[in-house]
Write a protein that holds these residues in place. Sequence first.
Motif, PDB file in Angstrom:
ATOM      1  N   MET A 105       9.686 -11.621  15.608  1.00 24.11           N
ATOM      2  CA  MET A 105       8.631 -12.505  16.089  1.00 24.11           C
ATOM      3  C   MET A 105       8.721 -13.885  15.427  1.00 24.11           C
ATOM      4  SD  MET A 105       5.232 -11.845  17.545  1.00 24.11           S
ATOM      5  CE  MET A 105       3.976 -13.009  17.882  1.00 24.11           C
ATOM      6  N   ASP A 106       9.242 -13.955  14.228  1.00 23.44           N
ATOM      7  CA  ASP A 106       9.291 -15.226  13.515  1.00 23.44           C
ATOM      8  C   ASP A 106      10.523 -16.065  13.833  1.00 23.44           C
ATOM      9  OD1 ASP A 106       6.872 -14.935  12.239  1.00 23.44           O
ATOM     10  OD2 ASP A 106       7.734 -13.922  10.513  1.00 23.44           O
ATOM     11  N   ASP A 107      11.504 -15.488  14.502  1.00 22.76           N
ATOM     12  CA  ASP A 107      12.738 -16.207  14.796  1.00 22.76           C
ATOM     13  C   ASP A 107      12.619 -16.928  16.132  1.00 22.76           C
ATOM     14  OD1 ASP A 107      15.284 -17.138  15.215  1.00 22.76           O
ATOM     15  OD2 ASP A 107      16.265 -15.223  14.800  1.00 22.76           O
ATOM     16  N   PRO A 108      12.565 -18.276  16.120  1.00 19.37           N
ATOM     17  CA  PRO A 108      12.416 -19.038  17.363  1.00 19.37           C
ATOM     18  C   PRO A 108      13.524 -18.782  18.383  1.00 19.37           C
ATOM     19  CG  PRO A 108      12.029 -20.451  15.478  1.00 19.37           C
ATOM     20  CD  PRO A 108      12.547 -19.139  14.952  1.00 19.37           C
ATOM     21  N   ARG A 109      14.664 -18.276  17.958  1.00 18.59           N
ATOM     22  CA  ARG A 109      15.735 -17.971  18.921  1.00 18.59           C
ATOM     23  C   ARG A 109      15.297 -16.892  19.908  1.00 18.59           C
ATOM     24  NH1 ARG A 109      20.514 -17.014  14.753  1.00 18.59           N
ATOM     25  NH2 ARG A 109      18.763 -15.882  13.858  1.00 18.59           N
ATOM     26  N   ASN A 110      14.294 -16.107  19.531  1.00 17.33           N
ATOM     27  CA  ASN A 110      13.779 -15.056  20.415  1.00 17.33           C
ATOM     28  C   ASN A 110      12.611 -15.527  21.268  1.00 17.33           C
ATOM     29  OD1 ASN A 110      15.604 -13.165  19.363  1.00 17.33           O
ATOM     30  ND2 ASN A 110      14.237 -12.753  17.646  1.00 17.33           N
ATOM     31  N   TRP A 111      12.146 -16.742  21.039  1.00 22.39           N
ATOM     32  CA  TRP A 111      10.988 -17.274  21.760  1.00 22.39           C
ATOM     33  C   TRP A 111      11.406 -17.822  23.119  1.00 22.39           C
ATOM     34  CZ3 TRP A 111       8.362 -20.651  17.431  1.00 22.39           C
ATOM     35  CH2 TRP A 111       7.939 -19.819  16.390  1.00 22.39           C
ATOM     36  N   GLN A 112      10.419 -17.958  24.002  1.00 23.55           N
ATOM     37  CA  GLN A 112      10.664 -18.602  25.275  1.00 23.55           C
ATOM     38  C   GLN A 112      11.005 -20.075  25.023  1.00 23.55           C
ATOM     39  OE1 GLN A 112       8.358 -17.751  28.734  1.00 23.55           O
ATOM     40  NE2 GLN A 112       7.244 -16.106  27.680  1.00 23.55           N
ATOM     41  N   ALA A 113      11.694 -20.666  25.995  1.00 23.99           N
ATOM     42  CA  ALA A 113      12.223 -22.025  25.831  1.00 23.99           C
ATOM     43  C   ALA A 113      11.157 -23.037  25.427  1.00 23.99           C
ATOM     44  CB  ALA A 113      12.918 -22.474  27.108  1.00 23.99           C
ATOM     45  N   LEU A 114      10.000 -23.005  26.051  1.00 23.99           N
ATOM     46  CA  LEU A 114       8.940 -23.963  25.723  1.00 23.99           C
ATOM     47  C   LEU A 114       8.571 -23.883  24.250  1.00 23.99           C
ATOM     48  CD1 LEU A 114       6.675 -26.001  26.424  1.00 23.99           C
ATOM     49  CD2 LEU A 114       5.248 -24.016  26.911  1.00 23.99           C
ATOM     50  N   TYR A 115       8.416 -22.666  23.743  1.00 24.33           N
ATOM     51  CA  TYR A 115       8.026 -22.495  22.342  1.00 24.33           C
ATOM     52  C   TYR A 115       9.161 -22.894  21.394  1.00 24.33           C
ATOM     53  CZ  TYR A 115       4.006 -20.116  24.275  1.00 24.33           C
ATOM     54  OH  TYR A 115       2.867 -19.823  24.978  1.00 24.33           O
ATOM     55  N   ARG A 116      10.403 -22.656  21.803  1.00 19.57           N
ATOM     56  CA  ARG A 116      11.535 -23.116  20.976  1.00 19.57           C
ATOM     57  C   ARG A 116      11.519 -24.632  20.859  1.00 19.57           C
ATOM     58  NH1 ARG A 116      14.590 -19.350  24.002  1.00 19.57           N
ATOM     59  NH2 ARG A 116      15.524 -21.077  25.180  1.00 19.57           N
ATOM     60  N   GLU A 117      11.289 -25.313  21.990  1.00 19.51           N
ATOM     61  CA  GLU A 117      11.240 -26.782  21.972  1.00 19.51           C
ATOM     62  C   GLU A 117      10.081 -27.281  21.113  1.00 19.51           C
ATOM     63  OE1 GLU A 117      11.729 -28.891  25.719  1.00 19.51           O
ATOM     64  OE2 GLU A 117      12.550 -27.032  26.557  1.00 19.51           O
ATOM     65  N   LEU A 118       8.920 -26.671  21.295  1.00 16.50           N
ATOM     66  CA  LEU A 118       7.764 -27.069  20.489  1.00 16.50           C
ATOM     67  C   LEU A 118       8.042 -26.894  19.002  1.00 16.50           C
ATOM     68  CD1 LEU A 118       4.627 -25.726  22.404  1.00 16.50           C
ATOM     69  CD2 LEU A 118       5.058 -28.082  21.711  1.00 16.50           C
ATOM     70  N   SER A 119       8.676 -25.790  18.646  1.00 18.14           N
ATOM     71  CA  SER A 119       8.931 -25.544  17.226  1.00 18.14           C
ATOM     72  C   SER A 119       9.859 -26.598  16.638  1.00 18.14           C
ATOM     73  CB  SER A 119       9.497 -24.141  17.002  1.00 18.14           C
ATOM     74  OG  SER A 119      10.824 -24.032  17.457  1.00 18.14           O
ATOM     75  N   GLN A 120      10.758 -27.154  17.457  1.00 13.74           N
ATOM     76  CA  GLN A 120      11.642 -28.218  16.980  1.00 13.74           C
ATOM     77  C   GLN A 120      10.868 -29.511  16.758  1.00 13.74           C
ATOM     78  OE1 GLN A 120      14.708 -28.315  19.935  1.00 13.74           O
ATOM     79  NE2 GLN A 120      15.804 -26.582  19.057  1.00 13.74           N
ATOM     80  N   VAL A 121       9.803 -29.703  17.532  1.00 10.38           N
ATOM     81  CA  VAL A 121       9.025 -30.942  17.426  1.00 10.38           C
ATOM     82  C   VAL A 121       7.940 -30.839  16.370  1.00 10.38           C
ATOM     83  CG1 VAL A 121       7.476 -32.503  18.689  1.00 10.38           C
ATOM     84  CG2 VAL A 121       9.486 -31.558  19.832  1.00 10.38           C
ATOM     85  N   ILE A 122       7.190 -29.742  16.370  1.00  9.47           N
ATOM     86  CA  ILE A 122       6.018 -29.650  15.490  1.00  9.47           C
ATOM     87  C   ILE A 122       6.133 -28.562  14.418  1.00  9.47           C
ATOM     88  CG2 ILE A 122       4.488 -30.587  17.250  1.00  9.47           C
ATOM     89  CD1 ILE A 122       3.441 -27.762  17.755  1.00  9.47           C
TER      90      ILE A 122
END
Length: 84
Positions: free
Chosen positions: A1-18
């Motif tokens: 759950m903590d690895d953004p590589r497993n997240w949906q694309a929108l959440y991966r992008e958000l994690s890179q920004v914020i």
Amino acid sequence: MDDPRNWQALYRELSQVIGRSATRQLYHYFRGMQVSFPQRLLDPRREAKLMYQEYRRGSSVTRLAQRHNYSERSVRRILAKFRE
């Protein structure tokens, strides 16, 4: 759950920004909702007032248009409302 590589694309992008933590907070707060972000950050009425104040202090219509990302015609229309 903590690895953004497993997240949906929108959440991966958000994690890179914020960042991951803020992305998880947004997810928990807004999950299941449709969220749209207005194109402009400022409230239109407040921005109009700011533009008018800048104009009164000597900013040109051209400068206001560049600074606020409006056409000169739009700036004139906005400023005209203060003269009514």
